[in-house]
Design a protein around this motif. Structure first.
Motif, PDB file in Angstrom:
ATOM      1  N   GLY A   5       7.827   2.332  10.759  1.00  0.00           N
ATOM      2  CA  GLY A   5       6.716   1.434  11.086  1.00  0.00           C
ATOM      3  C   GLY A   5       5.891   1.093   9.859  1.00  0.00           C
ATOM      4  O   GLY A   5       5.534  -0.071   9.622  1.00  0.00           O
ATOM      5  N   ASP A   6       5.615   2.106   9.035  1.00  0.00           N
ATOM      6  CA  ASP A   6       4.881   1.883   7.788  1.00  0.00           C
ATOM      7  C   ASP A   6       5.716   1.080   6.795  1.00  0.00           C
ATOM      8  O   ASP A   6       5.203   0.200   6.106  1.00  0.00           O
ATOM      9  CB  ASP A   6       4.496   3.223   7.157  1.00  0.00           C
ATOM     10  CG  ASP A   6       3.187   3.775   7.700  1.00  0.00           C
ATOM     11  OD1 ASP A   6       2.675   3.247   8.717  1.00  0.00           O
ATOM     12  OD2 ASP A   6       2.670   4.761   7.124  1.00  0.00           O
ATOM     13  N   LEU A   7       7.002   1.403   6.716  1.00  0.00           N
ATOM     14  CA  LEU A   7       7.870   0.692   5.782  1.00  0.00           C
ATOM     15  C   LEU A   7       7.959  -0.790   6.136  1.00  0.00           C
ATOM     16  O   LEU A   7       7.902  -1.653   5.248  1.00  0.00           O
ATOM     17  CB  LEU A   7       9.264   1.319   5.774  1.00  0.00           C
ATOM     18  CG  LEU A   7      10.325   0.628   4.911  1.00  0.00           C
ATOM     19  CD1 LEU A   7       9.882   0.527   3.451  1.00  0.00           C
ATOM     20  CD2 LEU A   7      11.664   1.351   5.022  1.00  0.00           C
ATOM     21  N   ALA A   8       8.081  -1.100   7.408  1.00  0.00           N
ATOM     22  CA  ALA A   8       8.161  -2.502   7.831  1.00  0.00           C
ATOM     23  C   ALA A   8       6.890  -3.255   7.447  1.00  0.00           C
ATOM     24  O   ALA A   8       6.952  -4.373   6.917  1.00  0.00           O
ATOM     25  CB  ALA A   8       8.386  -2.575   9.342  1.00  0.00           C
ATOM     26  N   GLU A   9       5.730  -2.649   7.691  1.00  0.00           N
ATOM     27  CA  GLU A   9       4.460  -3.284   7.328  1.00  0.00           C
ATOM     28  C   GLU A   9       4.370  -3.477   5.821  1.00  0.00           C
ATOM     29  O   GLU A   9       3.876  -4.502   5.329  1.00  0.00           O
ATOM     30  CB  GLU A   9       3.290  -2.433   7.823  1.00  0.00           C
ATOM     31  CG  GLU A   9       3.184  -2.313   9.340  1.00  0.00           C
ATOM     32  CD  GLU A   9       2.642  -3.574   9.993  1.00  0.00           C
ATOM     33  OE1 GLU A   9       2.239  -4.503   9.256  1.00  0.00           O
ATOM     34  OE2 GLU A   9       2.638  -3.635  11.237  1.00  0.00           O
ATOM     35  N   CYS A  10       4.866  -2.498   5.078  1.00  0.00           N
ATOM     36  CA  CYS A  10       4.837  -2.552   3.613  1.00  0.00           C
ATOM     37  C   CYS A  10       5.717  -3.687   3.095  1.00  0.00           C
ATOM     38  O   CYS A  10       5.341  -4.412   2.165  1.00  0.00           O
ATOM     39  CB  CYS A  10       5.291  -1.199   3.092  1.00  0.00           C
ATOM     40  SG  CYS A  10       6.163  -1.156   1.568  1.00  0.00           S
ATOM     41  N   ILE A  11       6.881  -3.878   3.706  1.00  0.00           N
ATOM     42  CA  ILE A  11       7.780  -4.959   3.289  1.00  0.00           C
ATOM     43  C   ILE A  11       7.151  -6.314   3.566  1.00  0.00           C
ATOM     44  O   ILE A  11       7.191  -7.227   2.722  1.00  0.00           O
ATOM     45  CB  ILE A  11       9.142  -4.818   3.997  1.00  0.00           C
ATOM     46  CG1 ILE A  11       9.913  -3.633   3.415  1.00  0.00           C
ATOM     47  CG2 ILE A  11       9.965  -6.102   3.869  1.00  0.00           C
ATOM     48  CD1 ILE A  11      11.175  -3.272   4.173  1.00  0.00           C
ATOM     49  N   VAL A  12       6.535  -6.463   4.727  1.00  0.00           N
ATOM     50  CA  VAL A  12       5.875  -7.731   5.069  1.00  0.00           C
ATOM     51  C   VAL A  12       4.717  -7.999   4.101  1.00  0.00           C
ATOM     52  O   VAL A  12       4.533  -9.124   3.627  1.00  0.00           O
ATOM     53  CB  VAL A  12       5.399  -7.713   6.529  1.00  0.00           C
ATOM     54  CG1 VAL A  12       4.556  -8.953   6.837  1.00  0.00           C
ATOM     55  CG2 VAL A  12       6.592  -7.643   7.483  1.00  0.00           C
ATOM     56  N   ALA A  13       3.946  -6.965   3.780  1.00  0.00           N
ATOM     57  CA  ALA A  13       2.833  -7.136   2.839  1.00  0.00           C
ATOM     58  C   ALA A  13       3.339  -7.544   1.455  1.00  0.00           C
ATOM     59  O   ALA A  13       2.719  -8.364   0.770  1.00  0.00           O
ATOM     60  CB  ALA A  13       2.030  -5.841   2.741  1.00  0.00           C
ATOM     61  N   LEU A  14       4.470  -6.981   1.045  1.00  0.00           N
ATOM     62  CA  LEU A  14       5.050  -7.325  -0.256  1.00  0.00           C
ATOM     63  C   LEU A  14       5.425  -8.802  -0.297  1.00  0.00           C
ATOM     64  O   LEU A  14       5.112  -9.515  -1.255  1.00  0.00           O
ATOM     65  CB  LEU A  14       6.276  -6.456  -0.517  1.00  0.00           C
ATOM     66  CG  LEU A  14       7.044  -6.708  -1.820  1.00  0.00           C
ATOM     67  CD1 LEU A  14       6.177  -6.391  -3.031  1.00  0.00           C
ATOM     68  CD2 LEU A  14       8.333  -5.883  -1.853  1.00  0.00           C
ATOM     69  N   VAL A  15       6.084  -9.268   0.747  1.00  0.00           N
ATOM     70  CA  VAL A  15       6.485 -10.677   0.803  1.00  0.00           C
ATOM     71  C   VAL A  15       5.257 -11.587   0.862  1.00  0.00           C
ATOM     72  O   VAL A  15       5.184 -12.611   0.180  1.00  0.00           O
ATOM     73  CB  VAL A  15       7.407 -10.920   2.016  1.00  0.00           C
ATOM     74  CG1 VAL A  15       7.670 -12.398   2.202  1.00  0.00           C
ATOM     75  CG2 VAL A  15       8.723 -10.168   1.847  1.00  0.00           C
ATOM     76  N   ASP A  16       4.272 -11.205   1.671  1.00  0.00           N
ATOM     77  CA  ASP A  16       3.067 -12.019   1.817  1.00  0.00           C
ATOM     78  C   ASP A  16       2.279 -12.130   0.515  1.00  0.00           C
ATOM     79  O   ASP A  16       1.577 -13.116   0.280  1.00  0.00           O
ATOM     80  CB  ASP A  16       2.152 -11.440   2.901  1.00  0.00           C
ATOM     81  CG  ASP A  16       2.667 -11.703   4.310  1.00  0.00           C
ATOM     82  OD1 ASP A  16       3.622 -12.481   4.470  1.00  0.00           O
ATOM     83  OD2 ASP A  16       2.102 -11.113   5.261  1.00  0.00           O
ATOM     84  N   SER A  17       2.385 -11.109  -0.329  1.00  0.00           N
ATOM     85  CA  SER A  17       1.571 -11.062  -1.548  1.00  0.00           C
ATOM     86  C   SER A  17       2.082 -11.983  -2.646  1.00  0.00           C
ATOM     87  O   SER A  17       1.385 -12.208  -3.633  1.00  0.00           O
ATOM     88  CB  SER A  17       1.547  -9.633  -2.091  1.00  0.00           C
ATOM     89  OG  SER A  17       2.784  -9.314  -2.703  1.00  0.00           O
ATOM     90  N   ASP A  18       3.314 -12.467  -2.495  1.00  0.00           N
ATOM     91  CA  ASP A  18       3.958 -13.240  -3.561  1.00  0.00           C
ATOM     92  C   ASP A  18       4.059 -12.442  -4.854  1.00  0.00           C
ATOM     93  O   ASP A  18       3.976 -12.992  -5.961  1.00  0.00           O
ATOM     94  CB  ASP A  18       3.212 -14.561  -3.805  1.00  0.00           C
ATOM     95  CG  ASP A  18       3.473 -15.566  -2.694  1.00  0.00           C
ATOM     96  OD1 ASP A  18       4.606 -15.584  -2.189  1.00  0.00           O
ATOM     97  OD2 ASP A  18       2.547 -16.314  -2.340  1.00  0.00           O
ATOM     98  N   ALA A  19       4.226 -11.138  -4.721  1.00  0.00           N
ATOM     99  CA  ALA A  19       4.437 -10.281  -5.895  1.00  0.00           C
ATOM    100  C   ALA A  19       5.743 -10.665  -6.577  1.00  0.00           C
ATOM    101  O   ALA A  19       6.644 -11.235  -5.954  1.00  0.00           O
ATOM    102  CB  ALA A  19       4.489  -8.815  -5.465  1.00  0.00           C
ATOM    103  N   PRO A  20       5.878 -10.370  -7.855  1.00  0.00           N
ATOM    104  CA  PRO A  20       7.114 -10.718  -8.554  1.00  0.00           C
ATOM    105  C   PRO A  20       8.309  -9.953  -8.011  1.00  0.00           C
ATOM    106  O   PRO A  20       8.180  -8.830  -7.508  1.00  0.00           O
ATOM    107  CB  PRO A  20       6.821 -10.326 -10.005  1.00  0.00           C
ATOM    108  CG  PRO A  20       5.714  -9.341  -9.936  1.00  0.00           C
ATOM    109  CD  PRO A  20       4.891  -9.724  -8.752  1.00  0.00           C
ATOM    110  N   ALA A  21       9.480 -10.569  -8.114  1.00  0.00           N
ATOM    111  CA  ALA A  21      10.711  -9.905  -7.707  1.00  0.00           C
ATOM    112  C   ALA A  21      10.948  -8.668  -8.558  1.00  0.00           C
ATOM    113  O   ALA A  21      10.392  -8.529  -9.647  1.00  0.00           O
ATOM    114  CB  ALA A  21      11.883 -10.871  -7.833  1.00  0.00           C
TER     115      ALA A  21
END
Length: 291
Positions: free
Chosen positions: A185-201
């Motif tokens: 559950g935490d990992l899924a939220e973390c992945i979504v936050a990463l994508v939403d942030s537009d952080a570098p690949a």
């Protein structure tokens, strides 16, 4: 609106990714819906999506020792297929990897740029998947390494402990392997936050913070379930010889999150407490789970 594609959607992480993306435009494909080893099928499936989250994987660690070609096809070739398709369709790819890309001989948390040096077939296939995806789509691939996953949607160590507790007075658990219990559950939220942030690949470590041995994790699971943690007894890996060697030390560092202005995932003890309150430790096994 951003359009998301989840592969391996029936697995433990795949189910929590769907929850984390509630209210968004999501295509959730199970193993039966998409064979990631089929390049043409992957190319067609990725079309029309902006973000691909790859939770499909061959995760049978011991079986991979004698079926490495099969594991490679899914974990390496399949991941490369998704990366190539994502590049062609101008989408971003998040692919989930593992602590098993490291040898486990470390004594300090592995940083994201530490050399890959897997000690079993599963780790080799996942390491190859990372390398192939990053080479195929370097500007749009996010590798999120995780470890010691547990969640509501599949079989896992935490549920196994409680199942054993129902039939055994004591449960012996190894105390010589150290890592990071991580709630899907935490990992899924973390992945979504990463994508939403537009952080570098690049490479990120998606594990709950802190560290524990399997023995310490098992005691915590017993406590959260209202059982006496003293029923968990300490043993070592020599008592559980399996086909695939396991890394002794699998703690991952979280520097990359801070470098892009994001907070790493919370402490594993806090995640486990919330997971238990959410009923995650109840038995609802699903054969399509993953590491």
């Amino acid at each position: 609106m951003t359009r998301y594609l989840i592969t391996g959607a029936a697995g433990m992480l795949g189910q929590d990714l769907q929850k984390a993306l509630t209210g968004r435009e999501v295509t959730a494909l199970r193993r039966a819906d998409l064979d990631v080893t089929d390049q043409e099928a992957v190319l067609a499936a990725v079309a029309g999506h902006d973000v691909v989250i790859n939770a499909a994987a061959y995760t049978k660690v011991d079986d991979a020792e004698s079926h490495e070609d099969e594991a490679y096809a899914i974990n390496a070739t399949g991941t490369e297929n998704l990366a190539r398709a994502a590049k062609q369709h101008r989408a971003r790819l998040v692919t989930v990897s593992t602590d098993y890309v490291f040898d486990g001989n470390g004594t300090a948390p592995y940083e994201e740029d530490a050399p890959r040096d897997p000690i079993n077939a599963y780790g080799r296939t996942k390491a190859a998947g990372e390398e192939l995806a990053l080479a195929a789509h370097p500007d749009g691939t996010y590798v999120v390494r995780t470890a010691w996953l547990y969640g509501a949607g599949g079989p896992n160590f935490a549920k196994t402990m409680l199942r054993l507790a129902a039939s055994h007075e004591t449960v012996g658990v190894v105390d010589d392997q150290r890592g990071q219990p991580t709630w899907t559950g935490d990992l899924a939220e973390c992945i979504v936050a990463l994508v939403d942030s537009d952080a570098p690949a690049g490479i990120y470590h998606g594990t709950n913070s802190g560290e524990a041995t399997w023995y310490e994790f098992a005691k915590a699971v017993f406590s959260q379930a209202g059982l006496n943690p003293d029923r968990v007894t300490r043993t070592d890996s020599s008592q559980f010889v399996r086909p695939a060697p396991r890394p002794a030390y699998s703690v991952l560092g979280h520097r990359a999150w801070r470098d892009v202005g994001l907070e790493p995932m919370r402490a594993w003890q806090d995640a486990l407490a919330d997971a238990a309150r959410d009923g995650v430790l109840e038995q609802h096994d699903n054969p399509e789970s993953g590491r």
